[in-house]
Motif scaffolding. Structure first.
Motif, PDB file in Angstrom:
ATOM      1  N   VAL A   1      18.854 -43.003  85.774  1.00 50.95           N
ATOM      2  CA  VAL A   1      20.182 -43.575  85.536  1.00 50.95           C
ATOM      3  C   VAL A   1      21.134 -42.452  85.185  1.00 50.95           C
ATOM      4  N   GLN A   2      22.305 -42.505  85.766  1.00 54.16           N
ATOM      5  CA  GLN A   2      23.329 -41.517  85.470  1.00 54.16           C
ATOM      6  C   GLN A   2      24.558 -42.199  84.886  1.00 54.16           C
ATOM      7  N   LEU A   3      25.202 -41.499  83.980  1.00 54.60           N
ATOM      8  CA  LEU A   3      26.455 -41.954  83.392  1.00 54.60           C
ATOM      9  C   LEU A   3      27.540 -40.952  83.757  1.00 54.60           C
ATOM     10  N   VAL A   4      28.640 -41.467  84.244  1.00 58.38           N
ATOM     11  CA  VAL A   4      29.759 -40.601  84.596  1.00 58.38           C
ATOM     12  C   VAL A   4      30.973 -41.037  83.805  1.00 58.38           C
ATOM     13  N   GLU A   5      31.457 -40.134  82.964  1.00 54.55           N
ATOM     14  CA  GLU A   5      32.641 -40.413  82.168  1.00 54.55           C
ATOM     15  C   GLU A   5      33.876 -39.851  82.853  1.00 54.55           C
ATOM     16  N   SER A   6      34.993 -40.480  82.604  1.00 51.84           N
ATOM     17  CA  SER A   6      36.252 -40.011  83.147  1.00 51.84           C
ATOM     18  C   SER A   6      37.381 -40.473  82.242  1.00 51.84           C
ATOM     19  N   GLY A   7      38.551 -39.876  82.453  1.00 54.16           N
ATOM     20  CA  GLY A   7      39.738 -40.337  81.750  1.00 54.16           C
ATOM     21  C   GLY A   7      40.164 -39.497  80.563  1.00 54.16           C
ATOM     22  N   GLY A   8      39.398 -38.490  80.229  1.00 49.72           N
ATOM     23  CA  GLY A   8      39.824 -37.634  79.128  1.00 49.72           C
ATOM     24  C   GLY A   8      41.018 -36.788  79.528  1.00 49.72           C
ATOM     25  N   GLY A   9      41.556 -36.053  78.567  1.00 45.25           N
ATOM     26  CA  GLY A   9      42.688 -35.201  78.868  1.00 45.25           C
ATOM     27  C   GLY A   9      43.426 -34.788  77.624  1.00 45.25           C
ATOM     28  N   LEU A  10      44.630 -34.303  77.828  1.00 42.72           N
ATOM     29  CA  LEU A  10      45.482 -33.829  76.741  1.00 42.72           C
ATOM     30  C   LEU A  10      46.603 -34.826  76.521  1.00 42.72           C
ATOM     31  N   VAL A  11      46.808 -35.195  75.273  1.00 45.52           N
ATOM     32  CA  VAL A  11      47.857 -36.156  74.943  1.00 45.52           C
ATOM     33  C   VAL A  11      48.477 -35.749  73.614  1.00 45.52           C
ATOM     34  N   GLN A  12      49.723 -36.106  73.424  1.00 47.71           N
ATOM     35  CA  GLN A  12      50.375 -35.815  72.155  1.00 47.71           C
ATOM     36  C   GLN A  12      49.973 -36.855  71.105  1.00 47.71           C
ATOM     37  N   ALA A  13      50.058 -36.459  69.877  1.00 52.96           N
ATOM     38  CA  ALA A  13      49.786 -37.382  68.773  1.00 52.96           C
ATOM     39  C   ALA A  13      50.664 -38.623  68.918  1.00 52.96           C
ATOM     40  N   GLY A  14      50.037 -39.781  68.694  1.00 54.24           N
ATOM     41  CA  GLY A  14      50.738 -41.046  68.851  1.00 54.24           C
ATOM     42  C   GLY A  14      50.574 -41.659  70.238  1.00 54.24           C
TER      43      GLY A  14
END
Length: 121
Positions: free
Chosen positions: A2-15
């Motif tokens: 079984v493999q898990l693939v994460e996505s959607g991370g990144g850089l965001v400002q506080a708030g």
């Protein structure tokens, strides 16, 4: 396997907000618990949120009221919606899944590779 693939991370400002996803694939008969963990630089990995097969959720105190964990069982996918992000939410976010591969009595667990979330002040 079984493999898990994460996505959607990144850089965001506080708030700001981000949504990370975790898709499971492979030999899966059923998925029991799914969870998000995170690891900040120089710190131990910590639990952020969990969701059971029945949809019950649990959150770390730091995530309550700001994060929402959910899952789409038809897609074997889990999500973490993160709102009102703070610099201390910065870290690598890992998904964790407990699954049954064949309908038998044994369950196994697997970790994703992690996705980086960086919150700037």
């Amino acid at each position: 396997q079984v493999q898990l693939v994460e996505s959607g991370g990144g850089l965001v400002q506080a708030g700001g907000s981000l949504r990370v996803s975790c898709a499971a694939s492979g030999r899966i008969f059923s998925i029991n618990t799914m969870a998000w963990y995170r690891q900040a630089p120089g710190k131990q990995r910590e639990l952020v949120a969990t969701i059971t097969s029945g949809g019950s959720t649990n959150y770390a105190d730091s995530a309550k009221g700001r994060f929402t964990i959910s899952r789409d069982s038809t897609k074997n996918t889990m999500y973490l919606q993160m709102n009102s992000l703070k610099p201390e939410d910065t870290g690598v976010y890992y998904c964790y899944v407990v699954y049954n591969p064949d309908g038998g009595g044994l369950f196994y667990d697997v970790w994703g590779q992690g996705t980086q979330v960086t919150v700037s002040s």
